[in-house]
Scaffold this active site. Structure first.
Site, PDB file in Angstrom:
ATOM      1  N   LYS A 114       0.820  -1.228   0.000  1.00 43.69           N
ATOM      2  CA  LYS A 114       0.000   0.000   0.000  1.00 43.69           C
ATOM      3  C   LYS A 114       0.847   1.268   0.000  1.00 43.69           C
ATOM      4  O   LYS A 114       0.413   2.308  -0.492  1.00 43.69           O
ATOM      5  CB  LYS A 114      -0.952   0.004   1.208  1.00 43.69           C
ATOM      6  CG  LYS A 114      -2.177  -0.850   0.950  1.00 43.69           C
ATOM      7  CD  LYS A 114      -3.286  -0.492   1.905  1.00 43.69           C
ATOM      8  CE  LYS A 114      -4.515  -1.341   1.646  1.00 43.69           C
ATOM      9  NZ  LYS A 114      -5.306  -1.522   2.860  1.00 43.69           N
TER      10      LYS A 114
ATOM     11  N   SER B 114      -1.459  11.444  15.559  1.00 42.63           N
ATOM     12  CA  SER B 114      -0.491  11.223  14.478  1.00 42.63           C
ATOM     13  C   SER B 114      -0.872  12.067  13.263  1.00 42.63           C
ATOM     14  O   SER B 114      -0.010  12.628  12.587  1.00 42.63           O
ATOM     15  CB  SER B 114      -0.456   9.745  14.093  1.00 42.63           C
ATOM     16  OG  SER B 114      -0.015   8.979  15.178  1.00 42.63           O
TER      17      SER B 114
HETATM   18  P1  ADP Z   1      -4.792   3.782  14.359  1.00 40.60           P
HETATM   19  O1  ADP Z   1      -3.834   3.055  13.506  1.00 40.60           O
HETATM   20  O2  ADP Z   1      -5.933   2.953  14.884  1.00 40.60           O
HETATM   21  O3  ADP Z   1      -5.188   5.144  13.879  1.00 40.60           O
HETATM   22  P2  ADP Z   1      -2.888   5.045  16.074  1.00 40.60           P
HETATM   23  O4  ADP Z   1      -1.601   4.564  15.561  1.00 40.60           O
HETATM   24  O5  ADP Z   1      -3.250   6.453  15.813  1.00 40.60           O
HETATM   25  O6  ADP Z   1      -4.040   4.031  15.698  1.00 40.60           O
HETATM   26  O7  ADP Z   1      -2.988   4.834  17.653  1.00 40.60           O
HETATM   27  C1  ADP Z   1      -2.938   3.586  18.262  1.00 40.60           C
HETATM   28  C2  ADP Z   1      -3.622   3.656  19.622  1.00 40.60           C
HETATM   29  O8  ADP Z   1      -3.110   4.733  20.371  1.00 40.60           O
HETATM   30  C3  ADP Z   1      -5.125   3.879  19.558  1.00 40.60           C
HETATM   31  O9  ADP Z   1      -5.732   3.149  20.601  1.00 40.60           O
HETATM   32  C4  ADP Z   1      -5.269   5.341  19.826  1.00 40.60           C
HETATM   33  O10 ADP Z   1      -6.521   5.657  20.406  1.00 40.60           O
HETATM   34  C5  ADP Z   1      -4.162   5.546  20.815  1.00 40.60           C
HETATM   35  N1  ADP Z   1      -3.711   6.932  20.871  1.00 40.60           N
HETATM   36  C6  ADP Z   1      -3.304   7.713  19.850  1.00 40.60           C
HETATM   37  N2  ADP Z   1      -2.947   8.944  20.271  1.00 40.60           N
HETATM   38  C7  ADP Z   1      -3.153   8.947  21.621  1.00 40.60           C
HETATM   39  C8  ADP Z   1      -3.009   9.922  22.650  1.00 40.60           C
HETATM   40  N3  ADP Z   1      -2.579  11.162  22.373  1.00 40.60           N
HETATM   41  N4  ADP Z   1      -3.327   9.563  23.918  1.00 40.60           N
HETATM   42  C9  ADP Z   1      -3.773   8.321  24.172  1.00 40.60           C
HETATM   43  N5  ADP Z   1      -3.945   7.359  23.257  1.00 40.60           N
HETATM   44  C10 ADP Z   1      -3.638   7.654  21.996  1.00 40.60           C
END
Ligand code: ADP
Length: 151
Positions: free
Chosen positions: A42, A130
């Site tokens: 991807k 992110s």
């Molecule tokens: P995805 O691939 O599902 O978008 P991410 O890589 O963004 O997931 O995040 C992985 C996990 O970390 C998820 O459970 C998300 O809710 C959590 N997460 C992301 N940012 C934060 C944050 N600032 N505080 C707490 N948890 C977070």
């Protein structure tokens, strides 16, 4: 019995919010596997996968209880592979909840032994995502304050 949790995500990039969830998770898990979901065909990442693995490994170099893996399969299958009975996830707001609720139910269906454990974000990281970090970085903004490593 050893308690292992998978902390799955795309981590594009891995942020202080993610790091905070892992560090707090270590209070009740013996081992946490940071699982970076990645599909090489991807090619849709902003931060290069190998670089991100290297950076996250650097963050946890003195904490052997934290491992980093890249995977391209169901998270529930990855959990079986690592004898992990738990998924660790973070919750920032109701939008996260709606999404997490659905995937947690599905993961439980796919692997009945798999329990998802949620930690509410620490308030100082509630606005860290992110997506927003990618946007700021793309246009030359300084994001170092939001990451547990240098880019
Ligand atoms: P995805 O691939 O599902 O978008 P991410 O890589 O963004 O997931 O995040 C992985 C996990 O970390 C998820 O459970 C998300 O809710 C959590 N997460 C992301 N940012 C934060 C944050 N600032 N505080 C707490 N948890 C977070």
């Amino acid at each position: 019995m050893k308690k292992t949790a998978i902390f799955p995500g795309s981590f594009d990039p891995y942020t202080n919010g993610h790091h905070d969830i892992v560090m707090r998770g270590l209070d009740f898990f013996d081992e946490i596997v940071v699982g970076i979901g990645y599909n090489s065909s991807k090619k849709s990442r902003y931060f290069e996968i190998d670089k991100m693995v290297q950076k996250i490994e650097e963050v946890y170099k003195d904490i052997p209880a934290v491992k980093v893996v890249v995977y391209n399969e169901l998270t529930s299958s990855l959990a079986k592979k690592h004898n992990a009975n738990f998924l660790l996830r973070g919750l920032r707001n109701t939008t996260d909840f709606e999404y997490e609720n659905t995937i947690s139910q599905m993961n439980r269906y796919l692997n009945a032994d798999l329990e998802t454990v949620f930690l509410i974000t620490s308030p100082q990281y509630a606005a860290v995502s992110s997506t927003i970090i990618r946007e700021v970085h793309r246009y030359g903004g300084n994001v170092s304050e939001f990451l547990p490593y240098e880019v």
